[in-house]
Design a protein around this motif. Structure first.
Motif, mmCIF file in Angstrom:
data_model
loop_
_atom_site.group_PDB
_atom_site.id
_atom_site.type_symbol
_atom_site.label_atom_id
_atom_site.label_comp_id
_atom_site.label_asym_id
_atom_site.label_seq_id
_atom_site.Cartn_x
_atom_site.Cartn_y
_atom_site.Cartn_z
ATOM 1 N N ALA A 123 -11.754 0.226 -6.220
ATOM 2 C CA ALA A 123 -12.061 -0.910 -5.342
ATOM 3 C C ALA A 123 -12.363 -0.445 -3.929
ATOM 4 C CB ALA A 123 -10.896 -1.893 -5.339
ATOM 5 N N ALA A 124 -11.658 0.585 -3.462
ATOM 6 C CA ALA A 124 -11.893 1.085 -2.103
ATOM 7 C C ALA A 124 -13.264 1.742 -1.990
ATOM 8 C CB ALA A 124 -10.791 2.077 -1.716
ATOM 9 N N ARG A 125 -13.663 2.440 -3.038
ATOM 10 C CA ARG A 125 -14.935 3.153 -3.003
ATOM 11 C C ARG A 125 -16.109 2.199 -3.193
ATOM 12 N NH1 ARG A 125 -16.010 8.533 -1.392
ATOM 13 N NH2 ARG A 125 -18.017 9.133 -2.264
ATOM 14 N N HIS A 126 -15.891 1.160 -4.032
ATOM 15 C CA HIS A 126 -16.973 0.205 -4.317
ATOM 16 C C HIS A 126 -16.426 -1.221 -4.284
ATOM 17 C CE1 HIS A 126 -20.343 2.886 -5.179
ATOM 18 N NE2 HIS A 126 -19.429 3.716 -5.645
ATOM 19 N N PRO A 127 -16.160 -1.737 -3.071
ATOM 20 C CA PRO A 127 -15.607 -3.089 -2.955
ATOM 21 C C PRO A 127 -16.590 -4.184 -3.338
ATOM 22 C CG PRO A 127 -16.132 -2.194 -0.780
ATOM 23 C CD PRO A 127 -16.306 -1.080 -1.761
ATOM 24 N N GLU A 128 -17.870 -3.830 -3.488
ATOM 25 C CA GLU A 128 -18.864 -4.847 -3.857
ATOM 26 C C GLU A 128 -18.750 -5.258 -5.326
ATOM 27 O OE1 GLU A 128 -20.796 -0.977 -5.072
ATOM 28 O OE2 GLU A 128 -19.438 -1.676 -3.495
ATOM 29 N N ILE A 129 -18.026 -4.473 -6.112
ATOM 30 C CA ILE A 129 -17.851 -4.778 -7.534
ATOM 31 C C ILE A 129 -16.679 -5.736 -7.711
ATOM 32 C CG2 ILE A 129 -17.387 -3.815 -9.826
ATOM 33 C CD1 ILE A 129 -20.045 -2.900 -8.715
ATOM 34 N N HIS A 130 -16.853 -6.722 -8.580
ATOM 35 C CA HIS A 130 -15.762 -7.634 -8.946
ATOM 36 C C HIS A 130 -14.938 -6.960 -10.042
ATOM 37 C CE1 HIS A 130 -14.457 -11.710 -10.914
ATOM 38 N NE2 HIS A 130 -13.457 -11.011 -10.438
ATOM 39 N N TRP A 131 -13.887 -6.234 -9.637
ATOM 40 C CA TRP A 131 -13.090 -5.471 -10.578
ATOM 41 C C TRP A 131 -12.064 -6.358 -11.271
ATOM 42 C CZ3 TRP A 131 -14.963 -0.939 -11.766
ATOM 43 C CH2 TRP A 131 -15.702 -0.221 -10.809
ATOM 44 N N VAL A 132 -11.965 -6.231 -12.585
ATOM 45 C CA VAL A 132 -10.950 -6.918 -13.377
ATOM 46 C C VAL A 132 -9.952 -5.853 -13.827
ATOM 47 C CG1 VAL A 132 -10.476 -8.283 -15.445
ATOM 48 C CG2 VAL A 132 -12.598 -8.646 -14.157
ATOM 49 N N LEU A 133 -8.714 -5.998 -13.412
ATOM 50 C CA LEU A 133 -7.707 -4.970 -13.675
ATOM 51 C C LEU A 133 -6.730 -5.427 -14.751
ATOM 52 C CD1 LEU A 133 -6.877 -3.888 -10.012
ATOM 53 C CD2 LEU A 133 -8.673 -3.032 -11.538
ATOM 54 N N PRO A 134 -6.237 -4.499 -15.551
ATOM 55 C CA PRO A 134 -5.239 -4.858 -16.553
ATOM 56 C C PRO A 134 -3.905 -5.169 -15.900
ATOM 57 C CG PRO A 134 -5.523 -2.485 -16.492
ATOM 58 C CD PRO A 134 -6.567 -3.066 -15.569
ATOM 59 N N SER A 135 -3.119 -6.006 -16.556
ATOM 60 C CA SER A 135 -1.774 -6.293 -16.062
ATOM 61 C C SER A 135 -0.891 -5.063 -16.230
ATOM 62 C CB SER A 135 -1.178 -7.462 -16.843
ATOM 63 O OG SER A 135 -0.949 -7.088 -18.192
ATOM 64 N N ALA A 136 0.218 -5.046 -15.513
ATOM 65 C CA ALA A 136 1.172 -3.946 -15.658
ATOM 66 C C ALA A 136 1.660 -3.847 -17.098
ATOM 67 C CB ALA A 136 2.345 -4.146 -14.700
ATOM 68 N N HIS A 137 1.791 -4.992 -17.752
ATOM 69 C CA HIS A 137 2.223 -5.015 -19.149
ATOM 70 C C HIS A 137 1.221 -4.294 -20.038
ATOM 71 C CE1 HIS A 137 3.949 -6.553 -22.885
ATOM 72 N NE2 HIS A 137 2.741 -6.954 -23.240
ATOM 73 N N VAL A 138 -0.068 -4.559 -19.848
ATOM 74 C CA VAL A 138 -1.112 -3.913 -20.654
ATOM 75 C C VAL A 138 -1.149 -2.413 -20.369
ATOM 76 C CG1 VAL A 138 -3.623 -3.727 -20.958
ATOM 77 C CG2 VAL A 138 -2.514 -5.975 -20.953
ATOM 78 N N VAL A 139 -1.003 -2.045 -19.115
ATOM 79 C CA VAL A 139 -1.002 -0.620 -18.759
ATOM 80 C C VAL A 139 0.160 0.098 -19.438
ATOM 81 C CG1 VAL A 139 -0.758 1.040 -16.865
ATOM 82 C CG2 VAL A 139 -2.201 -0.981 -16.570
ATOM 83 N N ASP A 140 1.350 -0.486 -19.348
ATOM 84 C CA ASP A 140 2.541 0.159 -19.909
ATOM 85 C C ASP A 140 2.546 0.158 -21.437
ATOM 86 O OD1 ASP A 140 3.436 0.618 -17.352
ATOM 87 O OD2 ASP A 140 4.783 -1.115 -17.309
ATOM 88 N N LEU A 141 2.014 -0.910 -22.031
ATOM 89 C CA LEU A 141 2.098 -1.066 -23.483
ATOM 90 C C LEU A 141 0.934 -0.412 -24.228
ATOM 91 C CD1 LEU A 141 4.047 -2.458 -25.470
ATOM 92 C CD2 LEU A 141 2.504 -4.431 -25.454
ATOM 93 N N PHE A 142 -0.248 -0.353 -23.583
ATOM 94 C CA PHE A 142 -1.436 0.131 -24.282
ATOM 95 C C PHE A 142 -2.112 1.329 -23.603
ATOM 96 C CE2 PHE A 142 -1.468 -4.560 -25.289
ATOM 97 C CZ PHE A 142 -0.969 -4.418 -26.574
ATOM 98 N N VAL A 143 -2.397 1.208 -22.295
ATOM 99 C CA VAL A 143 -3.234 2.217 -21.643
ATOM 100 C C VAL A 143 -2.525 3.568 -21.534
ATOM 101 C CG1 VAL A 143 -4.582 2.814 -19.611
ATOM 102 C CG2 VAL A 143 -4.468 0.427 -20.367
ATOM 103 N N MET A 144 -1.348 3.585 -20.919
ATOM 104 C CA MET A 144 -0.639 4.856 -20.750
ATOM 105 C C MET A 144 -0.250 5.477 -22.099
ATOM 106 S SD MET A 144 -0.929 5.442 -17.594
ATOM 107 C CE MET A 144 0.123 6.906 -17.452
ATOM 108 N N PRO A 145 0.209 4.689 -23.082
ATOM 109 C CA PRO A 145 0.456 5.288 -24.402
ATOM 110 C C PRO A 145 -0.807 5.851 -25.045
ATOM 111 C CG PRO A 145 1.677 3.243 -24.197
ATOM 112 C CD PRO A 145 0.766 3.318 -23.003
#
Length: 226
Positions: A123-145
């Motif tokens: 977001a800092a590098r490209h603030p013009e993009i509408h970024w959709v971020l995963p919830s902390a739950h999704v990160v902990d349950l799916f992304v990091m695993p």
């Protein structure tokens, strides 16, 4: 695995017809670099000294440019870039370049490590993009695993976890998704293709090839090295 994947994509992206037309490379595997996400979460040592040491080693080897196939490490991009005098390509710029023009004004999902997400480098590098971020739950349950599964070579489970993470962002309205961790593209499968997936590793490879060959003939003489 992420670095090997980057090297494969770099080779495939190079318009070479023989060995001598490929880009000269200096590769430094630094697997002992402290965990970047842990550092950004305040539970581990900073990787910056190791990153700078690696960058200086590559510079001393004669390379004329640097790429870092790790998204989270780009949280220290400014410090690394200022410690050396050769250019450092930015993986976030590369990933954004790959967004289809028709989707530039649409919500774009970002799947990445907790460290990358918390640092806000996209977001800092490209603030013009509408970024959709995963919830902390999704990160902990799916992304990091999923990332840990790739590191331990459990690709079947990694793909299942990535699919669940992709689905969650599609449900939030994402029209494209950036795979903003260099392990995640290794878990990609046909099941993940609900929306266009932007492979940051592949994007960085193509940017590196364009940079290395810019203004130069296709033959290997006088090629810039990475």
């Amino acid at each position: 695995m992420a670095t090997v994947d980057f090297l494969r994509k770099l080779t495939q992206a190079t318009p070479a017809s023989c060995d001598q037309e490929h880009i000269p490379l200096v590769v430094h595997f630094s697997s002992q670099t402290p965990d970047r996400s842990d550092a950004l979460s305040g539970v581990g040592p900073s990787p910056l000294p190791a990153l700078i040491e690696s960058a200086l080693m590559i510079q001393r080897s004669g390379a004329r440019g640097l790429v870092i196939p790790c998204n989270t490490a780009h949280a220290w991009y400014d410090d690394v870039a200022s410690a050396i005098h050769i250019p450092v390509l930015h993986i976030v710029d590369a990933a954004v370049e790959q967004l289809p023009p028709a989707l530039r004004g649409q919500p774009v999902g970002l799947l990445a490590t907790s460290g990358t997400l918390n640092s806000g480098i996209y977001a800092a590098r490209h603030p013009e993009i509408h970024w959709v971020l995963p919830s902390a739950h999704v990160v902990d349950l799916f992304v990091m695993p999923a990332i840990r599964c790739v590191k331990s070579d459990d690709m079947t489970r990694a793909s299942q976890l990535l699919d669940a993470a992709v689905y969650s962002l599609v449900e939030q309205g994402a029209r494209a998704i950036v795979l903003g961790c260099t392990e995640l593209p290794l878990a990609r499968s046909d099941r993940n293709l609900r929306v266009p997936l932007i492979d940051a590793t592949d994007a960085l490879a193509h940017m590196a090839v364009r940079w290395a060959l810019s203004g130069l003939p296709p033959a290997s003489e006088h090629m810039k090295g990475l």
